[in-house]
Design an enzyme around this catalytic site. Structure first.
Site: not given
Length: 636
Positions: A14, A28, A30, A36, A84, A279, A385, A448, A477, A479, A612
């Site tokens: 090579e 090198e 080989n 091939e 390769r 929730d 909101d 809410k 709604h 809690h 939130t």
């Protein structure tokens, strides 16, 4: 060179040629042939290395006894092709990449041959040596099949840690010109499609890395948290493959949004929304329930609880937690549950201009998000909101109406309308807001009560007054943080509320919603009987009772109802999240102090509506003060 080295055999020499100077540089020798070699062996069946050895032993180049035929008699069967696999990056002008290979998996099968170079798990590829990882050779009875077999082999490679040229090779062997043998000089420049690559997802490697990390180092999400005493299977009802009965979703499609709102108001029974899918677990265990656990019970809900008004299963903290902690796609959750439950209206919580985030988004973003959500399966949008600022609700309300879905505009309740000393939020405040929301085009008015502050007799007075003042169905709604808010639902029911929220028995109570099963039982055989399948409700409760134990590390809800909620007024959906935050900062033992500081911060900020993201402002300030051993009076 061979003579000087004393080498007498076949081999490959090579050189590297500098095209600018014309200089040749020896690399090198080989003691073998290369490309091939493998290709020739596959189509001739002759072992070339063996032949080299035999020749070195003195045998003739054509020795029938030793299996060395005459040149003219060498057979040729089919076609062979070699690729390769290298670290040359086709997206970067084929510059070789380097690093450590942490995953290497190669293909196998008939008609394939691999010749390894530097490829193995743990190999370090340096920038100073050959970039070749492995050679793969495929065979086929014709060239097209050889290309197809090569394509399969290339797709079976898994090489992670360094970039490779595999996708480029895939494009080459699949290109029509290449398969037909019509490749010419300038092939790469002529066909830019060779350089179009689809990014690989690397799912298997990421999953294996995650499992390895957790097995060795533990999951940081549950570090120092209590583990479930046992992981036992949940009792999943048998799957029913038949189509579920028609429900409210079919009614909405049949009547349209305005007609559905009128139908809601005309029902003598109390209509109920189940919040278990959203929730309830947001308020009990920081929204950590995964989609897979919802899907296991979804088929049963569709078939046996089809008389529910809606399922709240999206919005709120769903996006935040799904993306940040569960590694899930919230849109996929919606899609999968919609497919499993095609007959009950899906409901989501939308924070007006904040949508499902914590900042004010541009109007076009909010509109398009709503349009897409409606398209993907949301039927009822509960819009609020965080400070009851109605102008922020106008755009989302308009978008929901344009989408043909139900616009449920919600009033956030705080304070106490029966306490003359809390005069910032009197009854007239809520009546005035309800009238304006009706004028703005709401189909349904939502109350809410995010902290569970609406006491039973106040609930009766508020609902009764609103029913007299507006012509919209009312959806309540609340809690159950105080432990008595099921009574608030029943008193609201007596006052004529049209719809109420509840959660499955084992996912109800404290910071979650009141017990849905118990409300159904309490109203049985009355004028307002919800007419839900009581046995089915208990089957669902049994399922969720077991599933809840799996999430023990995140279950930070208080063990029982507490009247302290009337002091700190902390929303149920925030309670567990803030407690998680306090624990992470080493303030878990000072939770009572945080609650009192929360109340002090709220009053210092002007006794604001807390939901939130406004509640987050109060909570963060309370955590800051306690962590720095300060009081609100110090700040003032």
């Amino acid at each position: 060179i061979a003579r000087e080295a004393g080498y007498y055999n076949a081999g490959t020499v090579e050189f590297l040629v500098d095209v600018e100077t014309g200089q040749w540089y020896f690399i090198e020798v080989n003691p073998r042939v290369q490309v091939e070699h493998t290709v020739t062996e596959m189509i001739t069946g002759i072992d070339i290395v063996r032949s080299q050895i035999q020749i070195a032993e003195g045998h003739a180049l054509h020795d029938a006894v030793m299996g060395l035929p005459q040149q003219s008699d060498i057979p040729r069967h089919g076609y062979a092709l070699q690729c390769r696999v290298t670290t040359e990056d086709p997206t970067n002008s084929f510059v070789p990449d380097y690093g450590r290979i942490h995953t290497y998996r190669s293909p196998a099968g008939f008609g394939l041959r691999l010749d390894g170079a530097s490829a193995y798990g743990g190999a370090v590829i340096t920038p100073y040596y050959d970039s070749l990882l492995v050679k793969v050779t495929s065979w086929g009875p014709n060239f097209e099949q050889a290309c197809q077999r090569m394509d399969r082999a290339l797709r079976e490679f898994r090489i992670r840690g360094v970039k490779t040229n595999i996708q480029f090779l895939e494009n080459v062997v699949n290109h029509a010109k290449f398969i037909k043998g019509q490749v010419t000089t300038g092939f790469l420049d002529e066909y830019p499609a060779l350089f179009r690559f689809t990014p690989r997802k690397d799912r298997a490697t990421r999953l294996l890395s995650y499992l390895a990390e957790v097995i060795v180092n533990g999951n940081p999400e549950v570090a120092k948290k209590p583990r479930p005493a046992a992981i036992r299977p949940a009792p999943v009802p048998p799957h029913d493959p038949a189509a579920p009965p028609a429900g409210t979703r079919q009614l909405l499609e049949q009547l349209g949004a305005d007609g559905f709102a009128r139908w809601t108001e005309q029902q003598p029974r109390l209509l109920l929304t189940d919040t278990t899918f959203r929730d309830a677990h947001q308020s009990l265990m920081a929204t950590r329930v995964r989609t897979i656990d919802m899907l296991k019970i979804a088929n049963f809900v569709a078939h046996r609880l089809h008389r529910l008004y809606s399922l709240e299963m999206w919005g709120g903290a769903t996006f935040d937690v799904a993306l940040r902690f569960l590694n899930e796609d919230p849109w996929m959750r919606l899609s999968q549950l919609r497919k499993a439950i095609p007959n009950i209206c899906f409901q989501m919580l939308l924070r007006a201009s904040n949508a499902v985030g914590y900042t004010a988004y541009p109007d076009n973003v909010v509109r398009e998000f709503i349009y897409e959500s409606a398209q993907q399966g949301i039927d009822i949008f509960r819009i609020f909101d965080s400070l009851n600022w109605l102008p922020n609700m106008r755009i989302p309300m308009e978008a929901v109406r344009e989408s043909g879905k139900i616009c449920e505009a919600a009033i956030c309740y705080t304070g106490d309308i029966l306490d003359p000393k809390r005069d910032k939020y009197p009854l007239s405040y809520y009546v005035r807001m309800a009238r304006e929301l009706e004028r703005m085009g709401a189909h349904v008015l939502g109350i809410k009560d995010m902290a569970g502050l609406l006491r039973p007799y106040a609930a009766f007075k508020l609902v009764q007054t609103l029913k007299q003042e507006i012509g919209l169905p009312i959806h309540f709604h609340t809690h159950d943080t105080s432990g008595i808010n099921a009574a608030s639902v029943l008193k609201a029911c007596d006052a004529g509320v049209d719809v109420a929220d509840g959660a499955m028995a084992s996912m109800s109570g404290t910071t979650s919603q009141p017990n849905l099963n118990s409300i159904v039982a309490a109203l049985a055989h009355t004028e307002r009987d919800p007419e839900l399948d009581f046995e089915a409700l208990n089957v669902c409760a049994d399922y969720w009772e077991t599933v809840r134990t799996w999430y023990r590390p995140f279950d930070s809800a208080p063990p029982a109802g507490t009247a302290e909620v009337y002091i700190h007024e902390m929303p149920g959906g925030q309670y567990t999240n803030l407690r998680e935050q306090a624990e992470a900062m080493g303030l878990g033992a000072r939770w009572a102090e945080i609650g009192q500081t929360y109340a002090d911060v709220n009053m210092a900020f002007g006794d604001i509506v807390k939901v939130t993201p406004s509640s987050k402002v109060v909570g963060d300030m309370a955590i800051f003060l306690v962590s720095h051993n300060l009081r609100m009076s110090d700040i003032e």
